[in-house]
Design a protein around this motif. Structure first.
Motif, PDB file in Angstrom:
ATOM      1  N   MET A 120     -16.906 -17.795 -11.387  1.00 15.35           N
ATOM      2  CA  MET A 120     -15.740 -17.390 -12.176  1.00 15.35           C
ATOM      3  C   MET A 120     -14.736 -18.530 -12.293  1.00 15.35           C
ATOM      4  SD  MET A 120     -15.920 -14.189 -13.300  1.00 15.35           S
ATOM      5  CE  MET A 120     -14.214 -13.788 -13.574  1.00 15.35           C
ATOM      6  N   PHE A 121     -14.552 -19.303 -11.229  1.00 12.34           N
ATOM      7  CA  PHE A 121     -13.623 -20.428 -11.285  1.00 12.34           C
ATOM      8  C   PHE A 121     -14.112 -21.481 -12.276  1.00 12.34           C
ATOM      9  CE2 PHE A 121     -12.135 -19.617  -6.637  1.00 12.34           C
ATOM     10  CZ  PHE A 121     -11.303 -18.604  -7.074  1.00 12.34           C
ATOM     11  N   VAL A 122     -15.428 -21.702 -12.313  1.00 10.09           N
ATOM     12  CA  VAL A 122     -15.995 -22.653 -13.274  1.00 10.09           C
ATOM     13  C   VAL A 122     -15.767 -22.148 -14.696  1.00 10.09           C
ATOM     14  CG1 VAL A 122     -18.171 -23.562 -14.187  1.00 10.09           C
ATOM     15  CG2 VAL A 122     -17.686 -23.721 -11.741  1.00 10.09           C
ATOM     16  N   GLU A 123     -15.984 -20.853 -14.907  1.00 12.36           N
ATOM     17  CA  GLU A 123     -15.877 -20.281 -16.249  1.00 12.36           C
ATOM     18  C   GLU A 123     -14.437 -20.105 -16.705  1.00 12.36           C
ATOM     19  OE1 GLU A 123     -18.003 -16.584 -16.060  1.00 12.36           O
ATOM     20  OE2 GLU A 123     -19.838 -17.566 -15.372  1.00 12.36           O
ATOM     21  N   SER A 124     -13.560 -19.675 -15.794  1.00 14.22           N
ATOM     22  CA  SER A 124     -12.224 -19.248 -16.199  1.00 14.22           C
ATOM     23  C   SER A 124     -11.084 -19.967 -15.500  1.00 14.22           C
ATOM     24  CB  SER A 124     -12.075 -17.736 -15.934  1.00 14.22           C
ATOM     25  OG  SER A 124     -13.115 -17.023 -16.530  1.00 14.22           O
ATOM     26  N   GLY A 125     -11.377 -20.874 -14.580  1.00 18.91           N
ATOM     27  CA  GLY A 125     -10.315 -21.556 -13.845  1.00 18.91           C
ATOM     28  C   GLY A 125      -9.936 -20.808 -12.583  1.00 18.91           C
ATOM     29  N   ALA A 126      -9.057 -21.426 -11.795  1.00 18.38           N
ATOM     30  CA  ALA A 126      -8.690 -20.874 -10.482  1.00 18.38           C
ATOM     31  C   ALA A 126      -7.881 -19.595 -10.577  1.00 18.38           C
ATOM     32  CB  ALA A 126      -7.919 -21.920  -9.674  1.00 18.38           C
ATOM     33  N   ASP A 127      -7.412 -19.238 -11.770  1.00 16.71           N
ATOM     34  CA  ASP A 127      -6.648 -18.003 -11.942  1.00 16.71           C
ATOM     35  C   ASP A 127      -7.529 -16.825 -12.337  1.00 16.71           C
ATOM     36  OD1 ASP A 127      -4.245 -19.276 -11.319  1.00 16.71           O
ATOM     37  OD2 ASP A 127      -3.961 -19.936 -13.390  1.00 16.71           O
ATOM     38  N   ALA A 128      -8.833 -16.962 -12.222  1.00 20.02           N
ATOM     39  CA  ALA A 128      -9.740 -15.857 -12.549  1.00 20.02           C
ATOM     40  C   ALA A 128      -9.325 -14.614 -11.768  1.00 20.02           C
ATOM     41  CB  ALA A 128     -11.176 -16.238 -12.203  1.00 20.02           C
ATOM     42  N   PRO A 129      -9.320 -13.454 -12.418  1.00 18.29           N
ATOM     43  CA  PRO A 129      -8.878 -12.224 -11.745  1.00 18.29           C
ATOM     44  C   PRO A 129      -9.743 -11.896 -10.532  1.00 18.29           C
ATOM     45  CG  PRO A 129      -9.097 -11.877 -14.131  1.00 18.29           C
ATOM     46  CD  PRO A 129      -9.695 -13.220 -13.825  1.00 18.29           C
ATOM     47  N   LEU A 130      -9.098 -11.596  -9.416  1.00 24.85           N
ATOM     48  CA  LEU A 130      -9.837 -11.300  -8.195  1.00 24.85           C
ATOM     49  C   LEU A 130     -10.666 -10.025  -8.330  1.00 24.85           C
ATOM     50  CD1 LEU A 130      -7.250 -12.256  -5.412  1.00 24.85           C
ATOM     51  CD2 LEU A 130      -9.097 -13.625  -6.388  1.00 24.85           C
ATOM     52  N   ASP A 131     -10.169  -9.043  -9.109  1.00 22.88           N
ATOM     53  CA  ASP A 131     -10.961  -7.825  -9.269  1.00 22.88           C
ATOM     54  C   ASP A 131     -12.244  -8.096 -10.063  1.00 22.88           C
ATOM     55  OD1 ASP A 131      -9.495  -8.269 -11.579  1.00 22.88           O
ATOM     56  OD2 ASP A 131      -9.170  -6.147 -11.994  1.00 22.88           O
ATOM     57  N   GLU A 132     -12.200  -9.071 -10.983  1.00 24.15           N
ATOM     58  CA  GLU A 132     -13.412  -9.462 -11.707  1.00 24.15           C
ATOM     59  C   GLU A 132     -14.396 -10.177 -10.774  1.00 24.15           C
ATOM     60  OE1 GLU A 132     -15.086  -9.442 -14.872  1.00 24.15           O
ATOM     61  OE2 GLU A 132     -13.846  -7.636 -14.761  1.00 24.15           O
ATOM     62  N   ILE A 133     -13.851 -10.991  -9.859  1.00 23.97           N
ATOM     63  CA  ILE A 133     -14.709 -11.667  -8.881  1.00 23.97           C
ATOM     64  C   ILE A 133     -15.399 -10.623  -8.002  1.00 23.97           C
ATOM     65  CG2 ILE A 133     -14.702 -13.174  -6.849  1.00 23.97           C
ATOM     66  CD1 ILE A 133     -12.437 -14.777  -8.259  1.00 23.97           C
ATOM     67  N   ALA A 134     -14.631  -9.633  -7.548  1.00 21.27           N
ATOM     68  CA  ALA A 134     -15.213  -8.568  -6.724  1.00 21.27           C
ATOM     69  C   ALA A 134     -16.301  -7.824  -7.496  1.00 21.27           C
ATOM     70  CB  ALA A 134     -14.115  -7.599  -6.276  1.00 21.27           C
ATOM     71  N   ARG A 135     -16.026  -7.512  -8.772  1.00 21.77           N
ATOM     72  CA  ARG A 135     -17.009  -6.798  -9.587  1.00 21.77           C
ATOM     73  C   ARG A 135     -18.295  -7.614  -9.724  1.00 21.77           C
ATOM     74  NH1 ARG A 135     -19.151  -7.095 -14.026  1.00 21.77           N
ATOM     75  NH2 ARG A 135     -17.852  -8.760 -14.846  1.00 21.77           N
ATOM     76  N   ARG A 136     -18.152  -8.916 -10.005  1.00 24.03           N
ATOM     77  CA  ARG A 136     -19.337  -9.764 -10.171  1.00 24.03           C
ATOM     78  C   ARG A 136     -20.119  -9.867  -8.864  1.00 24.03           C
ATOM     79  NH1 ARG A 136     -19.754 -15.475 -13.362  1.00 24.03           N
ATOM     80  NH2 ARG A 136     -18.941 -14.108 -14.984  1.00 24.03           N
ATOM     81  N   ALA A 137     -19.410  -9.878  -7.744  1.00 27.83           N
ATOM     82  CA  ALA A 137     -20.070  -9.959  -6.435  1.00 27.83           C
ATOM     83  C   ALA A 137     -20.716  -8.641  -6.029  1.00 27.83           C
ATOM     84  CB  ALA A 137     -19.069 -10.406  -5.372  1.00 27.83           C
ATOM     85  N   GLY A 138     -20.381  -7.554  -6.757  1.00 24.89           N
ATOM     86  CA  GLY A 138     -20.940  -6.244  -6.434  1.00 24.89           C
ATOM     87  C   GLY A 138     -20.273  -5.600  -5.236  1.00 24.89           C
ATOM     88  N   VAL A 139     -18.991  -5.930  -5.015  1.00 19.81           N
ATOM     89  CA  VAL A 139     -18.239  -5.337  -3.907  1.00 19.81           C
ATOM     90  C   VAL A 139     -16.938  -4.756  -4.444  1.00 19.81           C
ATOM     91  CG1 VAL A 139     -19.204  -6.990  -2.255  1.00 19.81           C
ATOM     92  CG2 VAL A 139     -16.984  -7.468  -3.304  1.00 19.81           C
ATOM     93  N   GLY A 140     -16.301  -3.952  -3.632  1.00 20.51           N
ATOM     94  CA  GLY A 140     -15.001  -3.405  -4.007  1.00 20.51           C
ATOM     95  C   GLY A 140     -13.880  -4.391  -3.694  1.00 20.51           C
ATOM     96  N   ASN A 141     -12.722  -4.151  -4.290  1.00 19.89           N
ATOM     97  CA  ASN A 141     -11.565  -5.016  -4.033  1.00 19.89           C
ATOM     98  C   ASN A 141     -11.214  -5.059  -2.546  1.00 19.89           C
ATOM     99  OD1 ASN A 141     -11.443  -5.533  -6.720  1.00 19.89           O
ATOM    100  ND2 ASN A 141      -9.517  -4.459  -7.102  1.00 19.89           N
ATOM    101  N   ALA A 142     -11.342  -3.918  -1.867  1.00 20.25           N
ATOM    102  CA  ALA A 142     -11.000  -3.872  -0.444  1.00 20.25           C
ATOM    103  C   ALA A 142     -11.900  -4.809   0.358  1.00 20.25           C
ATOM    104  CB  ALA A 142     -11.111  -2.440   0.084  1.00 20.25           C
ATOM    105  N   THR A 143     -13.167  -4.870  -0.009  1.00 18.32           N
ATOM    106  CA  THR A 143     -14.092  -5.766   0.696  1.00 18.32           C
ATOM    107  C   THR A 143     -13.706  -7.217   0.465  1.00 18.32           C
ATOM    108  OG1 THR A 143     -15.886  -4.160   0.484  1.00 18.32           O
ATOM    109  CG2 THR A 143     -16.515  -6.445   0.916  1.00 18.32           C
TER     110      THR A 143
END
Length: 198
Positions: free
Chosen positions: A14-37
């Motif tokens: 995500m950082f490569v695609e969108s920069g260091a401001d990539a939304p953390l909830d999108e990172i969690a979704r891509r990783a297949g985990v919840g925000n809490a994890t």
């Protein structure tokens, strides 16, 4: 541990695609985990960025170490490392290292030391064997890799990635000894690059 690795992998992508401001909830979704994890492993963005940077440096260092161990020709060691490092898209990750990023934090310093030592070893061996130009330094290759892999989202040239390995090979041909013409300026050393970044 598996969730942590999936988060770091997703964050790097995500950082490569969108920069260091990539939304953390999108990172969690891509990783297949919840925000809490995600937040259980990384309490804030800075902690996640730190882990991604350490992970990328470790991967690139391993590439250099494998090239050193597995390639017979000293210039082939440099060539293989360069192409594998380009695949890490280090140029796209460079903006994360600006601002308030602590370059001297022990984990970062250790990862950087391992990476620099491995790449210096490749260069020294190739130069001693007369396969790499004597008027270049490690920084010359690292700066070029950064520039070749830098295109970021929102640029007018989204398809530049297809040319990275082609242009990198042109650069590598220019690094191979003997050089066809003298180079202007002085070699880009790691020490010089560090002074410039401060």
């Amino acid at each position: 541990m598996r969730n942590r690795e999936r988060i770091v992998t997703a964050a790097r992508e995500m950082f490569v695609e969108s920069g260091a401001d990539a939304p953390l909830d999108e990172i969690a979704r891509r990783a297949g985990v919840g925000n809490a994890t995600l937040y259980r492993h990384f309490p804030d963005r800075a902690a996640l960025v730190h882990e991604v940077v350490v992970s990328v440096m470790a991967r690139i260092a391993r590439s250099a170490e494998r090239a050193m161990a597995e390639e017979a020709d000293t210039f082939d060691k440099v060539r293989r490392f360069a192409h594998e490092a380009a695949d890490e898209r280090i140029g796209a990750l460079c903006p994360m290292l600006s601002g308030t990023f602590d370059h001297d934090e022990p984990g970062i310093a250790a990862a950087r030391g391992r990476l620099e030592g491995a790449v210096q070893g490749l260069f020294q061996r190739a130069q001693t064997a007369g396969r790499l130009r004597a008027d270049v330094a490690v920084g010359d290759l690292l700066v070029a890799l950064s520039q070749l892999t830098r295109p970021l989202p929102g640029t007018a040239c989204p398809d530049n990635d297809q040319f990275v390995h082609r242009h990198l090979q042109l650069l590598l041909d220019g690094l191979e000894a003997p050089g066809r013409s003298p180079l202007p300026g002085t070699p880009a050393t790691l020490e010089g690059l560090r002074r410039h970044d401060r």
